[in-house]
Design an enzyme around this catalytic site. Structure first.
Site, PDB file in Angstrom:
ATOM      1  N   ARG A  89       0.834  -1.189   0.000  1.00 46.07           N
ATOM      2  CA  ARG A  89       0.000   0.000   0.000  1.00 46.07           C
ATOM      3  C   ARG A  89       0.875   1.247   0.000  1.00 46.07           C
ATOM      4  NH1 ARG A  89      -1.951   0.689   4.394  1.00 46.07           N
ATOM      5  NH2 ARG A  89      -1.350  -1.167   5.537  1.00 46.07           N
ATOM      6  N   TYR A 229      -1.240  -3.467  -6.995  1.00 49.15           N
ATOM      7  CA  TYR A 229      -1.108  -4.206  -5.731  1.00 49.15           C
ATOM      8  C   TYR A 229      -2.445  -4.240  -4.987  1.00 49.15           C
ATOM      9  CZ  TYR A 229      -0.261  -5.304  -0.924  1.00 49.15           C
ATOM     10  OH  TYR A 229      -0.383  -5.868   0.317  1.00 49.15           O
ATOM     11  N   GLY A 231      -3.875  -4.037  -1.949  1.00 49.87           N
ATOM     12  CA  GLY A 231      -4.380  -3.010  -1.030  1.00 49.87           C
ATOM     13  C   GLY A 231      -4.706  -1.704  -1.729  1.00 49.87           C
ATOM     14  N   LYS A 238      -9.761  -2.266   1.532  1.00 50.71           N
ATOM     15  CA  LYS A 238      -9.387  -1.147   2.408  1.00 50.71           C
ATOM     16  C   LYS A 238     -10.160   0.126   2.059  1.00 50.71           C
ATOM     17  CE  LYS A 238      -6.253  -3.684   4.331  1.00 50.71           C
ATOM     18  NZ  LYS A 238      -6.463  -4.185   5.687  1.00 50.71           N
ATOM     19  N   HIS A 258     -10.611  -2.527  11.449  1.00 49.29           N
ATOM     20  CA  HIS A 258      -9.535  -3.368  10.921  1.00 49.29           C
ATOM     21  C   HIS A 258      -9.316  -4.544  11.882  1.00 49.29           C
ATOM     22  CE1 HIS A 258      -5.076  -3.429   9.382  1.00 49.29           C
ATOM     23  NE2 HIS A 258      -5.830  -4.249   8.689  1.00 49.29           N
ATOM     24  N   SER A 280      -1.414  -3.886  10.026  1.00 48.94           N
ATOM     25  CA  SER A 280      -1.070  -4.812   8.955  1.00 48.94           C
ATOM     26  C   SER A 280       0.230  -5.548   9.284  1.00 48.94           C
ATOM     27  CB  SER A 280      -0.894  -4.049   7.648  1.00 48.94           C
ATOM     28  OG  SER A 280      -2.074  -3.342   7.379  1.00 48.94           O
ATOM     29  N   CYS A 282       0.772  -7.758  11.610  1.00 54.60           N
ATOM     30  CA  CYS A 282       1.017  -7.913  13.051  1.00 54.60           C
ATOM     31  C   CYS A 282       0.248  -9.088  13.654  1.00 54.60           C
ATOM     32  CB  CYS A 282       0.695  -6.622  13.790  1.00 54.60           C
ATOM     33  SG  CYS A 282       1.836  -5.294  13.390  1.00 54.60           S
ATOM     34  N   GLY A 283      -0.287  -9.976  12.838  1.00 53.42           N
ATOM     35  CA  GLY A 283      -0.785 -11.232  13.393  1.00 53.42           C
ATOM     36  C   GLY A 283      -2.282 -11.483  13.348  1.00 53.42           C
ATOM     37  N   LYS A 284      -3.070 -10.702  12.591  1.00 53.05           N
ATOM     38  CA  LYS A 284      -4.516 -10.948  12.536  1.00 53.05           C
ATOM     39  C   LYS A 284      -4.842 -12.296  11.889  1.00 53.05           C
ATOM     40  CE  LYS A 284      -5.520  -7.209  10.310  1.00 53.05           C
ATOM     41  NZ  LYS A 284      -4.105  -6.789  10.252  1.00 53.05           N
ATOM     42  N   THR A 285      -4.292 -12.522  10.698  1.00 53.01           N
ATOM     43  CA  THR A 285      -4.631 -13.746   9.978  1.00 53.01           C
ATOM     44  C   THR A 285      -4.234 -14.972  10.800  1.00 53.01           C
ATOM     45  OG1 THR A 285      -4.431 -12.585   7.882  1.00 53.01           O
ATOM     46  CG2 THR A 285      -4.299 -14.985   7.785  1.00 53.01           C
ATOM     47  N   ASP A 305      -9.520  -9.791   8.658  1.00 58.08           N
ATOM     48  CA  ASP A 305      -8.974  -8.449   8.382  1.00 58.08           C
ATOM     49  C   ASP A 305      -9.946  -7.307   8.667  1.00 58.08           C
ATOM     50  OD1 ASP A 305      -6.692  -6.933   7.418  1.00 58.08           O
ATOM     51  OD2 ASP A 305      -7.869  -6.474   5.624  1.00 58.08           O
ATOM     52  N   SER A 404       4.687 -10.398   0.383  1.00 63.01           N
ATOM     53  CA  SER A 404       4.041 -11.271  -0.607  1.00 63.01           C
ATOM     54  C   SER A 404       2.779 -11.861   0.016  1.00 63.01           C
ATOM     55  CB  SER A 404       5.002 -12.371  -1.051  1.00 63.01           C
ATOM     56  OG  SER A 404       5.502 -13.083   0.064  1.00 63.01           O
ATOM     57  N   ARG A 405       1.808 -12.188  -0.841  1.00 59.46           N
ATOM     58  CA  ARG A 405       0.466 -12.516  -0.334  1.00 59.46           C
ATOM     59  C   ARG A 405      -0.130 -13.744  -1.002  1.00 59.46           C
ATOM     60  NH1 ARG A 405      -1.823  -8.886   3.764  1.00 59.46           N
ATOM     61  NH2 ARG A 405      -0.178  -7.336   4.000  1.00 59.46           N
ATOM     62  N   PHE A 531       1.860 -17.464  18.183  1.00 60.52           N
ATOM     63  CA  PHE A 531       1.083 -18.392  17.353  1.00 60.52           C
ATOM     64  C   PHE A 531       0.106 -19.209  18.203  1.00 60.52           C
ATOM     65  CE2 PHE A 531       5.093 -17.368  15.171  1.00 60.52           C
ATOM     66  CZ  PHE A 531       4.563 -16.767  14.046  1.00 60.52           C
ATOM     67  N   GLY A 532       0.150 -20.561  18.120  1.00 60.36           N
ATOM     68  CA  GLY A 532      -0.809 -21.390  18.854  1.00 60.36           C
ATOM     69  C   GLY A 532      -0.807 -21.119  20.359  1.00 60.36           C
TER      70      GLY A 532
HETATM   71  P1  GDP Z   1      -1.882  -9.610   9.574  1.00 65.24           P
HETATM   72  O1  GDP Z   1      -1.301  -8.885   8.416  1.00 65.24           O
HETATM   73  O2  GDP Z   1      -2.225  -8.701  10.714  1.00 65.24           O
HETATM   74  O3  GDP Z   1      -2.997 -10.499   9.181  1.00 65.24           O
HETATM   75  O4  GDP Z   1      -0.704 -10.525  10.154  1.00 65.24           O
HETATM   76  P2  GDP Z   1      -0.352 -12.061   9.874  1.00 65.24           P
HETATM   77  O5  GDP Z   1      -1.154 -12.964  10.724  1.00 65.24           O
HETATM   78  O6  GDP Z   1      -0.362 -12.325   8.408  1.00 65.24           O
HETATM   79  O7  GDP Z   1       1.134 -12.094  10.408  1.00 65.24           O
HETATM   80  C1  GDP Z   1       2.125 -11.204   9.899  1.00 65.24           C
HETATM   81  C2  GDP Z   1       3.491 -11.739  10.236  1.00 65.24           C
HETATM   82  O8  GDP Z   1       3.630 -11.819  11.662  1.00 65.24           O
HETATM   83  C3  GDP Z   1       3.722 -13.137   9.690  1.00 65.24           C
HETATM   84  O9  GDP Z   1       5.030 -13.235   9.200  1.00 65.24           O
HETATM   85  C4  GDP Z   1       3.517 -14.019  10.888  1.00 65.24           C
HETATM   86  O10 GDP Z   1       4.253 -15.204  10.811  1.00 65.24           O
HETATM   87  C5  GDP Z   1       3.958 -13.136  12.063  1.00 65.24           C
HETATM   88  N1  GDP Z   1       3.220 -13.462  13.306  1.00 65.24           N
HETATM   89  C6  GDP Z   1       1.889 -13.653  13.441  1.00 65.24           C
HETATM   90  N2  GDP Z   1       1.550 -13.994  14.715  1.00 65.24           N
HETATM   91  C7  GDP Z   1       2.711 -14.010  15.411  1.00 65.24           C
HETATM   92  C8  GDP Z   1       3.047 -14.295  16.790  1.00 65.24           C
HETATM   93  O11 GDP Z   1       2.204 -14.611  17.615  1.00 65.24           O
HETATM   94  N3  GDP Z   1       4.358 -14.186  17.121  1.00 65.24           N
HETATM   95  C9  GDP Z   1       5.328 -13.850  16.203  1.00 65.24           C
HETATM   96  N4  GDP Z   1       6.596 -13.765  16.621  1.00 65.24           N
HETATM   97  N5  GDP Z   1       5.049 -13.579  14.906  1.00 65.24           N
HETATM   98  C10 GDP Z   1       3.771 -13.660  14.514  1.00 65.24           C
HETATM   99  P1  PGA Z   2      -3.193  -7.288   6.533  1.00 64.63           P
HETATM  100  O1  PGA Z   2      -4.000  -6.773   5.238  1.00 64.63           O
HETATM  101  O2  PGA Z   2      -3.767  -6.437   7.631  1.00 64.63           O
HETATM  102  O3  PGA Z   2      -3.565  -8.714   6.582  1.00 64.63           O
HETATM  103  O4  PGA Z   2      -1.724  -7.063   6.397  1.00 64.63           O
HETATM  104  C1  PGA Z   2      -3.542  -6.003   4.227  1.00 64.63           C
HETATM  105  C2  PGA Z   2      -3.145  -4.597   4.640  1.00 64.63           C
HETATM  106  O5  PGA Z   2      -3.553  -4.138   5.733  1.00 64.63           O
HETATM  107  O6  PGA Z   2      -2.452  -3.978   3.839  1.00 64.63           O
HETATM  108 MN    MN Z   3      -5.300  -5.317   6.853  1.00 65.15          MN
HETATM  109 MN    MN Z   4      -3.913 -10.644   7.321  1.00 63.15          MN
END
Ligand code: GDP
Ligand code: PGA
Ligand code: MN
Ligand code: MN
Length: 624
Positions: A89, A229, A231, A238, A258, A280, A282-285, A305, A404-405, A531-532
């Protein structure tokens, strides 16, 4: 109009067309305008069918934009590489063009709508020459929702059309519903910004150095130019479901956030619904589809998301996910970290962008497997090996771009909750804010009440990631993880959160928490396994919702009392655990002035409630 285009300006009737032209009067009028301005060579009305998907993949394959992946490994899936400069983005080029500059606020770029339209009309003039214009009707959220949110994206990118089919309810169904009810829609204009002259050869990933991602919140309209891209180009995501929807939500008394949505199920079968807002990457997915490490607990996914929050008839807040797919960060995703994402992808029907490509037509990215492959192509198409990096490049260059996505249908997720299909959504028990902070923010904190929870959200901060263009690892405030997505003034947005709380009975409102998986030790290592194992934190949150788990009150809120966080079987030294969970008076002594400076940027619109909360905190940490 330029002299060249005055000679013969094509109209929609002049264009070769495929698919069925719409009859919705305002849509027809808008399409005529767009054709007149953008001058495409052909037009395709998307129906969202499998046959269309197949045709568009072939178009993209012939253009060299995508390759088909190995059908035995990833059925019906494709692989794309973007221009190396079109990978995230572009927040610097994202604008909120409200009529009144003051409504964009200090956190958004602004230009007067009339002036922005002049600038962009010049760019759009003839911008689709040599290309096909795709008309993509869609609906964010359920088509049979009480107030369905329709949109139509016009784009000169087939990659966008394919991605929109995964991410939204797209094609004949939303178009029919929109037409039958004569409903309004958000017009979303997108162009890659690279017209082709007669006989000019296309490039694999057309885009432009000039990029604009523009929102007209008063008109509920989106104009995007120059980037393919996700986003920046999948305008239902978004641009609509956060930036424009946040304005609709302000006006209509709901919230566009978000946030991921998950259902946590205890061993006794009690269901908790949790939404979580993290910036973005930071661990949502990951959290959305986590596999708990604690016995007997289960997680089901509803969204990863975006969440739309509305009051139900019972006075509780309900969450729905307006999307139909995951557009997830690939690196770091593995059967160890996020097995349910891997299982979702493994069913195929997915688009992979800027990851590594194996010689047998499979995908690879950093963190997917322990061993690095020796002979693959990297995201720039260069031969790449785990031991030497890319041919002609540096050894430390990654095979996959950090942003990358994968783009994959949510219905393939093996732990999708049944209520994903419920237009009412699910009643929320807890709201969780979070971010990436190497210090200061404990593993989990509970707010004292809604107002204090809004303060937590408003002061959220995180180190920047590769999801947006610019420096990575820089600390910035990111209120409710919405900094790049609030379609209006940040102070009014925080006020809206406070007002939502005033509309409800405090007992019926979700409890608010703040988490941080990313605290580091002196060697820079993450102290919490994440993670888990984050299920341990979710369990504590659930028990707090029920008023069971014990907590200690600190100046920043409630943190787990010794022994109240379930750490059975967790491989973490006691002192590390204490370090991640604890409140550090020294770090907060340093943090409070930073919050003060952040609030200074809000100006006079800063809600009084937030001033009060800051004053309380200043007193509590000895900064008053
Ligand atoms: P999103 O963009 O907020 O959906 O974030 P993602 O779930 O895709 O995670 C973004 C990055 O953070 C990835 O490289 C994950 O492997 C990493 N990540 C997600 N959850 C954790 C966690 O609990 N601990 C750590 N150290 N990394 C994490
Ligand atoms: P993310 O979604 O939050 O999973 O990274 C895309 C974005 O916010 O650009
Ligand atoms: Mn997002
Ligand atoms: Mn995500």
């Amino acid at each position: 109009m330029s002299i060249a285009t005055q000679v013969h300006r094509k109209t929609r009737a002049d264009l070769p067309a495929t698919g069925t032209a719409p009859t919705h009067p305002r849509l027809v009028a808008w399409l005529d305008e767009v054709v007149d301005l953008c001058q495409p060579d052909a037009i395709h009305y998307c129906d969202g069918s499998d046959e269309e998907y197949e045709q568009l993949v072939t178009v993209l394959e012939e253009a060299g934009t995508v390759v088909r992946l190995n059908d035995e490994k990833l059925p019906n899936s494709i692989y794309a590489r973007t221009d190396p400069d079109d990978v995230a983005r572009v927040e610097d080029q994202t604008f909120i063009c409200s009529e009144d500059e003051r409504n964009a606020g200090p956190t958004n770029n602004w230009m007067a709508p009339a002036e922005m339209k002049r600038v962009m009309t010049k760019l759009y003039d003839g911008c689709m020459k040599g290309r096909t214009m795709y008309v993509i009707p869609f609906c964010m959220g359920h088509i049979d929702a009480k107030d369905p949110k329709f949109g139509v994206e016009v784009s000169d990118s087939a990659y966008v059309a394919l991605s929109m089919r995964i991410m939204t309810r797209m094609g004949v169904e939303p178009l029919k519903a929109m037409t039958d009810t004569d409903a309004d829609f958000v017009p979303c204009l997108h162009s890659v910004g690279m017209p082709l002259e007669e006989g000019e050869r296309d490039v694999a990933w057309p885009c432009s150095e000039t990029k604009y991602i523009v929102h007209f919140p008063d008109e509920r309209m989106i104009w995007s130019y120059g980037s393919g891209y996700g986003g920046n180009s999948l305008l239902g995501k978004k641009c609509y479901s956060l930036r424009i929807a946040s304005v609709m939500a302000r006006d209509e008394g709901w919230m566009a956030e978000h946030m991921l949505i998950l259902r946590l199920i205890s061993p006794e079968g009690r269901k908790y619904h949790i939404v979580a807002a993290f910036p973005s990457a930071c661990g949502k997915t990951n959290l959305a589809m986590l596999e708990p490490t604690i016995p007997g607990w289960k997680v089901e996914t509803l969204g990863d998301d975006i969440a739309w929050l509305r009051f139900g008839d019972d006075g509780r807040l309900y969450a729905t996910n307006p999307e139909t797919g995951f557009f997830g960060v690939a690196p770091g995703t593995s059967y160890e970290t996020n097995p349910n994402a891997m299982r979702t992808i493994a069913k195929g029907n997915s688009i992979f962008t800027n990851v590594g490509l194996t010689r047998d037509g499979d995908v690879w990215w950093e963190g997917m497997t322990k061993d690095k492959p020796e002979d693959i192509l990297d995201w720039k198409g260069r031969p790449w090996s785990g031991s030497t990096g890319p041919q002609g490049g540096r050894k430390d260059e990654k095979a996959a771009h950090p942003n990358s996505r994968f783009c994959t249908p949510i219905e393939q997720c093996p732990i999708l909750a049944d209520d994903y299909h419920n237009p009412q959504g699910v009643p929320i028990d807890a709201i969780v804010f979070g971010g990436r902070r190497e210090n200061t923010i404990p593993l989990v904190t509970q707010s004292r009440n809604w107002k204090h929870g809004v303060f937590m959200g408003a002061t959220c901060s995180s180190e920047t990631t590769a999801a947006a263009k610019g420096a990575v690892g820089v600390l910035r405030r990111d209120p409710m993880a919405m900094l790049p997505f609030i379609g209006y003034h940040v102070a009014d947005y925080c006020q809206h959160w406070i007002n939502i709380g005033k509309k409800a009975d405090e007992a019926k409102l979700p409890k608010v928490f703040y988490v941080n998986w990313f605290r580091r030790d002196d060697d820079g290592r993450f102290m919490w396994p994440g993670f888990g194992e984050n299920s341990r934190v979710l369990k504590w949150i659930a028990e707090r919702v029920d008023g069971r788990a014990e907590a200690v009150e600190t100046p920043i809120g409630f943190i787990p009392a010794a022994g109240s966080l379930d750490v059975e079987g967790l491989d973490l030294p006691e002192e590390d655990l204490r370090a991640v969970v604890s409140y550090s008076p020294q770090e907060w002594h340093d943090e409070v002035p930073r919050i003060g400076r952040w609030f200074d940027t809000f100006g006079w619109r800063l809600p009084r409630e937030l001033v009060d909360e800051l004053r309380n905190l200043e007193v509590a940490v000895g900064r008053a």
